[in-house]
Design a protein around this motif. Structure first.
Motif, PDB file in Angstrom:
ATOM      1  N   LYS A 216       0.855  -1.191   0.000  1.00  0.00           N
ATOM      2  CA  LYS A 216       0.000   0.000   0.000  1.00  0.00           C
ATOM      3  C   LYS A 216       0.889   1.238   0.000  1.00  0.00           C
ATOM      4  O   LYS A 216       1.610   1.481   0.983  1.00  0.00           O
ATOM      5  N   PRO A 217       0.848   2.034  -1.060  1.00  0.00           N
ATOM      6  CA  PRO A 217       1.699   3.243  -1.114  1.00  0.00           C
ATOM      7  C   PRO A 217       1.434   4.212   0.027  1.00  0.00           C
ATOM      8  O   PRO A 217       2.336   4.965   0.420  1.00  0.00           O
ATOM      9  N   GLU A 218       0.207   4.214   0.566  1.00  0.00           N
ATOM     10  CA  GLU A 218      -0.097   5.172   1.638  1.00  0.00           C
ATOM     11  C   GLU A 218       0.658   4.857   2.927  1.00  0.00           C
ATOM     12  O   GLU A 218       0.657   5.671   3.866  1.00  0.00           O
ATOM     13  N   ARG A 219       1.295   3.697   3.001  1.00  0.00           N
ATOM     14  CA  ARG A 219       2.124   3.417   4.174  1.00  0.00           C
ATOM     15  C   ARG A 219       3.425   4.226   4.141  1.00  0.00           C
ATOM     16  O   ARG A 219       4.096   4.359   5.156  1.00  0.00           O
ATOM     17  N   TYR A 220       3.793   4.710   2.999  1.00  0.00           N
ATOM     18  CA  TYR A 220       5.119   5.298   2.797  1.00  0.00           C
ATOM     19  C   TYR A 220       5.081   6.824   2.851  1.00  0.00           C
ATOM     20  O   TYR A 220       4.135   7.454   2.368  1.00  0.00           O
ATOM     21  N   ILE A 221       6.137   7.377   3.415  1.00  0.00           N
ATOM     22  CA  ILE A 221       6.428   8.809   3.320  1.00  0.00           C
ATOM     23  C   ILE A 221       7.874   8.921   2.863  1.00  0.00           C
ATOM     24  O   ILE A 221       8.780   8.359   3.497  1.00  0.00           O
ATOM     25  N   ARG A 235       1.129  13.991  10.279  1.00  0.00           N
ATOM     26  CA  ARG A 235       1.086  12.763   9.474  1.00  0.00           C
ATOM     27  C   ARG A 235       1.702  11.572  10.202  1.00  0.00           C
ATOM     28  O   ARG A 235       1.396  10.427   9.884  1.00  0.00           O
TER      29      ARG A 235
END
Length: 513
Positions: A216-221, A235
């Motif tokens: 899931k890309p939303e796990r990444y910053i 965030r």
């Protein structure tokens, strides 16, 4: 490969954002090569750079700056345990309490480890193993929450970050023999690990079955976002942050059941996610026994039923049983998170079915071959094949039925045999020349050759298979034999020199059968 002062800046910004913990999925085993104290040795000893050398030498080493940032943060460093080679003993931050059997013999064991620089390791309040331990097919399905380096127990990175985030000090390991652990008096290994408020079920080796939810890309910053001046601390506030790599060239990509290349840092993140959410995969302690019992019961049932209900019925039974265990496995997985293997038991049942089918085939084929061998010389090929297909029609002890019997022999055979008393082989050839075409006629008409008695042939109809028109078929055979014997007489007279009667012989005896 980034300078440690960049990592220090990132750690400072995350600390200011009040994250619950910062876990590094990176081992800092060597000094920062971009640090002032490291690069000075590469500069020439010339007057031109002398003043610059003094200014650079006054700068603090990057590793010291990074260590100071770790000391201010709720940081967790990582080490890589290994079985041999140079290494060291990692610093121990977590303590363990055990209930039940000693977990040390069951957890993954290593002899040494690649550890962080002492200054960095001592500055962090947590230290955990980065090992993922893939299965033989190199797919990561389980992640150790506890392992052993030498004689010392250490937590995995996910477990240690969860402990630091909660401010806990001691992890509790429950093994076989502990209260509430079903082990039937056996040493079955680790059952669960309690970290702060979370009780985590594990396998016998202290590993958690990862309930992957996909990349899931939303796990990444991205790191550059954190380093920007306008980064929103909301965030990450209150969350566990893992710092790791995702670039293919840095060789930290792992194969999972859902992805061929998943960054190793995300595996640790997914482990923490499922622990916090309480979504566990669990293989019951009775699973192995249940799967073995399923194989034995269904295998024995198929072995007993296959000769009775045939291959088609057994295939239907095996299909229903396989569908039932697949459905049961899926239901247990979707409703309770149980990991019940439907493939291995079903495959073993298929092997049992195939083996029993092969044995049944060989037994049937042997029975057919026996029938063919026993009756092939006395019955027509069609009748033999019918008996081979249905050997049960042959009843031990016989049965009572109406039959038609035929006898056929050579008329005046005694007189003929006297002419060949000095050449018995020629007489035998004569008999064979007579009996062969007569036998073919009997078999063609569906009769059974009972026996040969000298020049006599005895045959019967309506046995061993039913023949409603047995009398008519026997009569037809007799008529065909009479029609054949005329030309046969002429052939035999010419072939065996039976020209005319000898002294005292009855002329009518010759050439008549």
């Amino acid at each position: 490969p980034w300078p440690r002062i960049v990592l220090a800046e990132m750690a400072d910004k995350l600390t200011q954002a009040e994250v619950a913990a910062i876990a590094f999925d990176i081992v800092f085993a060597e000094p920062d090569r971009s640090s002032p104290d490291q690069i000075l040795g590469l500069w020439p000893q010339t007057l031109e750079v002398l003043a610059l050398r003094e200014s650079v030498a006054a700068l603090p080493p990057h590793d010291e700056v990074f260590a100071d940032a770790l000391a201010e943060a709720r940081a967790v460093t990582g080490f890589v345990a290994k079985h041999s080679g140079p290494g060291g003993q990692p610093a121990k931050r977590a303590t363990f309490a055990t209930a039940g059997d000693d977990p040390a013999p069951f957890v993954p064991t290593f002899q040494t480890a690649v550890v962080n620089l002492p200054g960095l390791e001592s500055s962090a309040i947590g230290n955990g193993a980065l090992n993922n331990l893939p299965d033989r097919d190199q797919i990561v399905r389980r992640v150790p929450l506890v392992l052993r380096v030498g004689d010392t127990l250490y937590p995995g990175l996910a477990a240690e970050s969860l402990r630091v985030a909660q401010g806990a000090r001691t992890d509790v390991i429950k093994s076989s023999g502990a209260s509430g652990v079903l082990s039937f008096g056996q040493q079955t290994g680790v059952d669960s690990i309690k970290i702060g408020q979370f009780a985590i079920p594990t396998d016998a080796n202290g590993r958690i079955l990862v309930y992957y939810t996909g990349h899931k890309p939303e796990r990444y910053i991205s790191a550059w976002e954190v380093l920007e001046d306008d980064f929103d601390p909301g965030r990450v506030a209150g969350q566990i942050v893992f710092i790791g790599t995702s670039a293919p060239g840095l060789l930290d990509l792992r194969a999972t059941p859902l992805e061929a290349n998943l960054p190793g840092v995300e595996i640790h993140a997914q482990v923490v996610e499922q622990i916090i959410d309480g979504d566990f995969l669990y293989r019951p302690s009775y699973a192995n026994a249940g799967e073995t019992l399923y194989i034995l019961v269904l295998g024995l049932l198929l072995t007993w039923l296959l000769p009775r209900i045939g291959a088609a019925g057994s295939v239907l039974l095996g299909g229903v049983a396989t569908a039932a265990v697949v459905w049961g496995s899926w239901y247990g997985f979707s409703e309770h998170g149980w990991m019940i293997d439907p493939i291995s038991p079903s495959f073993m049942v298929l092997v049992v079915f195939a083996a029993e089918s092969a044995l049944s085939y060989f037994r049937s084929e042997a029975s057919r071959q026996q029938v063919r061998s026993a009756f092939g010389r006395y019955l027509s090929p069609v009748v033999v094949e019918r008996l081979a297909e249905h050997p049960e029609r042959l009843q031990l002890g016989g049965e009572m039925r109406n039959m038609t019997v035929m006898f056929a022999d050579i008329r005046g055979f005694t007189t003929i045999s006297e002419r060949f008393k000095d050449d018995p082989q020629k007489l035998t050839s004569l008999i064979n020349r007579f009996l062969t075409p007569m036998t073919e006629i009997v078999l063609k008409c569906g009769g059974t050759i009972d026996k040969y008695i000298g020049d006599c042939l005895r045959a019967f109809w309506n046995a061993p298979l039913d023949d409603e028109d047995h009398a008519a078929h026997a009569c037809q055979a007799a008529m065909d034999m009479l029609a054949r014997v005329g030309p046969l007489n002429e052939e035999l007279a010419e072939e065996f020199g039976l020209g005319g009667p000898q002294d005292g012989e009855d002329p009518a005896a010759l050439y008549q059968t």
